[in-house]
Design an enzyme around this catalytic site. Structure first.
Site, PDB file in Angstrom:
ATOM      1  CB  CYS A 246      97.250  17.167  19.046  1.00 52.55           C
ATOM      2  SG  CYS A 246      97.498  15.730  20.113  1.00 52.55           S
ATOM      3  CG  HIS A 379      97.216  17.020  12.892  1.00 51.12           C
ATOM      4  ND1 HIS A 379      97.843  17.827  13.823  1.00 51.12           N
ATOM      5  CD2 HIS A 379      96.721  15.959  13.592  1.00 51.12           C
ATOM      6  CE1 HIS A 379      97.736  17.269  15.018  1.00 51.12           C
ATOM      7  NE2 HIS A 379      97.062  16.146  14.901  1.00 51.12           N
ATOM      8  CD  GLU A 390      95.621  16.545   8.148  1.00 51.01           C
ATOM      9  OE1 GLU A 390      96.152  15.555   8.691  1.00 51.01           O
ATOM     10  OE2 GLU A 390      96.082  17.693   8.223  1.00 51.01           O
ATOM     11  CE  LYS A 411     101.450  16.112  14.345  1.00 41.85           C
ATOM     12  NZ  LYS A 411     101.066  17.148  13.362  1.00 41.85           N
ATOM     13  CG  HIS A 416     101.572  14.160  17.423  1.00 39.02           C
ATOM     14  ND1 HIS A 416     101.550  15.518  17.682  1.00 39.02           N
ATOM     15  CD2 HIS A 416     100.261  13.793  17.328  1.00 39.02           C
ATOM     16  CE1 HIS A 416     100.310  15.940  17.771  1.00 39.02           C
ATOM     17  NE2 HIS A 416      99.505  14.910  17.547  1.00 39.02           N
ATOM     18  CG  PHE A 477      92.670  12.947  22.065  1.00 41.88           C
ATOM     19  CD1 PHE A 477      92.611  12.246  20.880  1.00 41.88           C
ATOM     20  CD2 PHE A 477      93.337  12.378  23.130  1.00 41.88           C
ATOM     21  CE1 PHE A 477      93.198  11.007  20.746  1.00 41.88           C
ATOM     22  CE2 PHE A 477      93.930  11.128  23.011  1.00 41.88           C
ATOM     23  CZ  PHE A 477      93.868  10.441  21.812  1.00 41.88           C
TER      24      PHE A 477
END
Lengths: 492, 316
Positions: A246, A379, A390, A411, A416, A477
């Protein structure tokens, strides 16, 4: 303390500059970032605040250190050989290998529609493009929603993958939005694409039947999309694909900026793209990462992420090249940083240390400090763990300022978008720099009581102070994190 | 810019058998993951670096691959095709369908807390990883980068290669696909030196040129530039073509081309093999004061048009 010292020592070696205490003081004063403390016998061995000031001073001097400022550099460091490149050459050699990177075009394809303006208007409205999925059957899954692009009216080759259509669309806009079409193509033009699973459709199709032919199979390569764009637009410089889950979109911008910085290209079309398929939807659902309604970044009641699809591309250009052709400079890509959690493959480090390292690296490369940051495009997936991570990372980097710097999590509006996310969030950051408006975070109603962040909620915000520096963060990830520091075109 | 040294290297090819090292970690990876992980940890160990250290911001990992986690993708696709409910899927398999599994696993195992990138390109991917890593170290963004290239080969990929080889025609006849992992540890001169390192990074190039004649011309123009910058003592560069030459890209090198397909791992494999071989020799045989430099150029060409090449100043 130890970490910062090592970073700054690395910077000193990179610069090839040995700096005496007296010259450090001169440099800091000249750069106007404060005067170091009294104990100035060892530049990189003592207090972190002083080190930071000195490093920023050096970087600023190098960044502005073009020919007309050489005299200034000599004044700061002396002309007697103290400031010399690591190769033994004049320090001018080192300065000239670090061209600046600007943004001169942008293109976006999101669930809000075609184009950057549709993306911006949708973001500003505070609406969400998340809807029940109708394109494929979600009967087997817990989640039912996504922000998908339903209307595809491009004239593509039959069977062209969705991500290819998205990418072509956004790339065309990035190259063609300006009044004067940029001279893209040839050996000095490159393509950097970020994606998680581009080509996955043709690959899984081939795996299922083993009979779709080698041409279709070749389109099942993740890197095929970048080569497709290169062939379409005549790029003959560096062409590549970066895939760090991502964080791929941000990493592609970092890669493209690197090619310009190292002199391998003058123009790079860089961005990210991904399409949502049952393959991806099922995987995130199996991980129980999906919201059963819609993503609510940083909200106290968040319950997971919502997938989206789309593409974002930016035309990156060497600044002098852009100025020579009279291009409109939208913003500057001042810094990129990458950091790894080195913690767990799917769970983020609760303290966000990998993201902290990425942000610090990006700020250092940009010659900026946390106090310069005026906007954060986070993010913000809407999962419990990511958003908490975050919050911790941004609180660590921004300190008390975290409570005042406006934060957007896009998002909640477009889902996302995986490999496209970092690029679309960079585009949003550029738009904030240009238009001085911060969109609200769709889906966010209230943060938890002790949240350290100033998430913009409900309606658009006119920033209290002009936004000159924007920070865009990505996490993925594999523990990969990326950060981009973007500056307004007017900044020095 | 700082000097960048190739400190140590390792490679792993199919048939070696998975060692028992890190058995738990290896079980959660697909073939690509295992190939890259084993090569990376071995290169790190060969340099005498300590694994398991806390994450270090100045140490990173960059991986190059053509197909990445394709075996995990194959497995998740098969499970999805058979699934009647989401509980039939294996979350751990889907988690392995990201191409940055190797970089993530190596970061955890070796404490590489800084740069983490994964390049997914064609046969040029491994050298692209090396070039990007060297640039990051030279620019001061990191002091230590583990450059890794890996390709895992399962039955489905072998079938796909059969189809691709057939399409390439006679020039690909007899070329076998081999699972490969390769890794090279890059460090700045602050940590390493010519006295202790088999090679130094000099230059790299990456470009996209579908026309083979033009591609060859651009490559040799780059080689000439490297030689010119190497100075009076440098000898002409020795060129190694690391990928099978399916389209007569480099005339005159055909007899030296490898007749083995390693996809994106090809270029880094050749470099790792030579660096590891030299490193294995006694340290006192590494002559720090050779009278002349030896420039070695390694080039990979993908049939789609990409070219990546790396020039090293070597002591082997």
């Amino acid at each position: 303390m130890e970490l910062e010292s090592e970073r700054l020592r690395g910077f000193a070696v990179a610069s090839g500059v040995h700096v005496s205490a007296a010259r450090e003081k001169q440099a800091v004063e000249r750069a106007g970032v404060g005067v170091p403390g009294e104990h100035d016998d060892d530049l990189f061995g003592q207090g972190s605040g002083r080190e930071q000031s000195a490093a920023v001073a050096f970087i600023r001097l190098f960044r502005v250190g073009r020919d007309d400022d050489l005299h200034g550099l000599k004044c700061a460091f002396g002309a007697d050989g103290a400031a010399r490149g690591a190769r033994g050459g004049d320090y001018r050699d080192d300065m000239r290998i670090a061209p600046r990177v600007v943004v001169t075009g942008m293109g976006a394809r999101t669930a809000f529609g075609r184009g950057v303006e549709a993306f911006w208007e949708g973001a500003l409205s505070g609406r969400s493009a998340i809807r029940p999925v109708t394109r494929f059957d979600t009967g087997r899954f817990h989640a039912r929603h996504a922000a998908l692009i339903d209307a595809l009216d491009e004239q593509g080759d039959e069977g062209t993958e969705r991500e290819t259509l998205f990418a072509r669309d956004a790339a065309e806009e990035a190259l063609g939005a300006l009044a004067v079409r940029p001279p893209f193509g040839g050996a000095r033009s490159g393509i950097a694409v970020g994606t998680t699973l581009a080509g996955n459709g043709p690959l899984t199709e081939w795996l299922a039947s083993r009979a779709t032919g080698v041409e279709r199979l070749s389109r099942g390569e993740t890197g095929a999309l970048a080569r497709n764009l290169a062939a379409r637009h005549g790029a003959r410089g560096p062409v590549s694909t970066v895939s760090v889950a991502c964080a791929s979109g941000a990493a592609a911008l970092g890669l493209g900026a690197e090619w310009i910085r190292t002199g391998d290209a003058d123009l790079v079309l860089a961005g990210g793209v991904d399409a949502i398929s049952p393959f991806v939807f099922s995987g995130f659902d199996a991980l129980r990462a999906l919201s059963t309604t819609a993503a609510r970044p940083f909200d106290v009641a968040r319950d997971g992420l919502t997938l989206g699809e789309g593409a974002g591309f930016l035309l990156l250009e060497e600044e002098e090249h852009a100025r020579r052709r009279g291009a409109v400079i939208l913003a500057r890509v001042a810094g990129y940083g990458s950091g790894s959690d080195a913690h767990h493959m799917t769970r983020p480090d609760p303290e966000g240390r990998g993201l902290v390292r990425a942000i610090e690296a990006a700020l250092l490369r940009a010659g900026r400090t946390a106090s310069d940051v005026g906007f954060v495009s986070a993010h913000g997936t809407g999962t419990t763990f990511n958003d908490a991570m975050e919050e911790a990372a941004l609180a660590h980097v921004l300190g008390a300022l975290a409570r005042t710097v406006p934060v957007n999590g896009i998002k909640g509006a477009i889902g996302h978008t995986l490999g496209a996310a970092g690029a679309l969030e960079a585009i949003l950051s550029v738009l904030v720099l240009v238009r001085q408006l911060v969109p609200p975070t769709a889906g966010h109603a209230a943060s938890r009581a002790d949240s350290p962040l100033a998430v913009v909620s409900g309606r658009r915000l006119v920033p209290a102070r002009p936004v000159v520096v924007a920070l865009s963060t990505s996490a993925a990830f594999g523990g990969t994190n990326a950060a981009l520091v973007l500056e307004s075109a007017e900044s020095a | 810019m700082r000097h960048v040294f190739l400190v140590a290297a390792a490679h792993r090819t199919e048939g070696e058998g998975d060692a028992t090292e890190d058995a738990h970690r290896l079980r959660r990876m697909d073939r690509f993951g295992r190939a890259g992980y084993l090569a990376g940890t071995r290169a790190f160990a060969a340099a005498g670096r300590v694994s398991g250290a806390p994450p270090h911001a100045r140490a990173g990992v960059i991986v190059g691959t053509r197909h990445g986690c394709r075996s995990a993708i194959t497995e998740h696709a098969a499970r999805l095709a058979a699934a009647t409910r989401v509980e039939d899927l294996a979350p751990s398999v889907f988690a392995a369908t990201v191409h940055n599994t190797v970089s993530g696993e190596l970061a955890i195992a070796l404490g590489l807390g800084g740069i983490s990138e994964t390049i997914v390109a064609g046969r040029t991917a491994g050298l692209e990883a090396l070039i990007l890593g060297a640039h990051r170290v030279a620019a001061g963004d990191a002091d230590r980068i583990l450059a890794v290239a890996a390709e895992g080969v399962d039955d489905a990929m072998r079938e796909a290669w059969e189809e691709e080889r057939s399409a390439l025609g006679e020039s690909a006849a007899g070329v076998d696909l081999v699972e490969t992992g390769a890794a090279v540890l890059l460090e700045t001169g602050e940590f390493s030196s010519r006295e202790r390192s088999p090679a130094r990074y000099v230059s790299g190039t990456l470009f996209f040129e579908p026309d083979t004649r033009r591609a060859a011309a651009r490559f040799f123009e780059w080689v000439n530039g490297v030689e010119a910058r190497a100075g009076e003592n440098a000898r002409p560069a020795a060129v190694t073509l690391c990928t099978p030459d399916y389209e007569d890209f480099l005339e005159g090198y055909r007899e030296k081309e490898p007749r083995v397909e390693r996809f994106g791992a090809a270029g880094l494999y050749e470099i790792a093999r030579e660096v590891a071989g030299r490193r294995a020799q006694a340290a006192d045989q590494l002559s720090p004061h050779l009278p002349s430099k030896k420039i070695r150029a390694y080039v990979t060409r993908d049939v789609t048009g990409a070219v990546a090449a790396v020039a090293l100043e070597s002591w082997f």
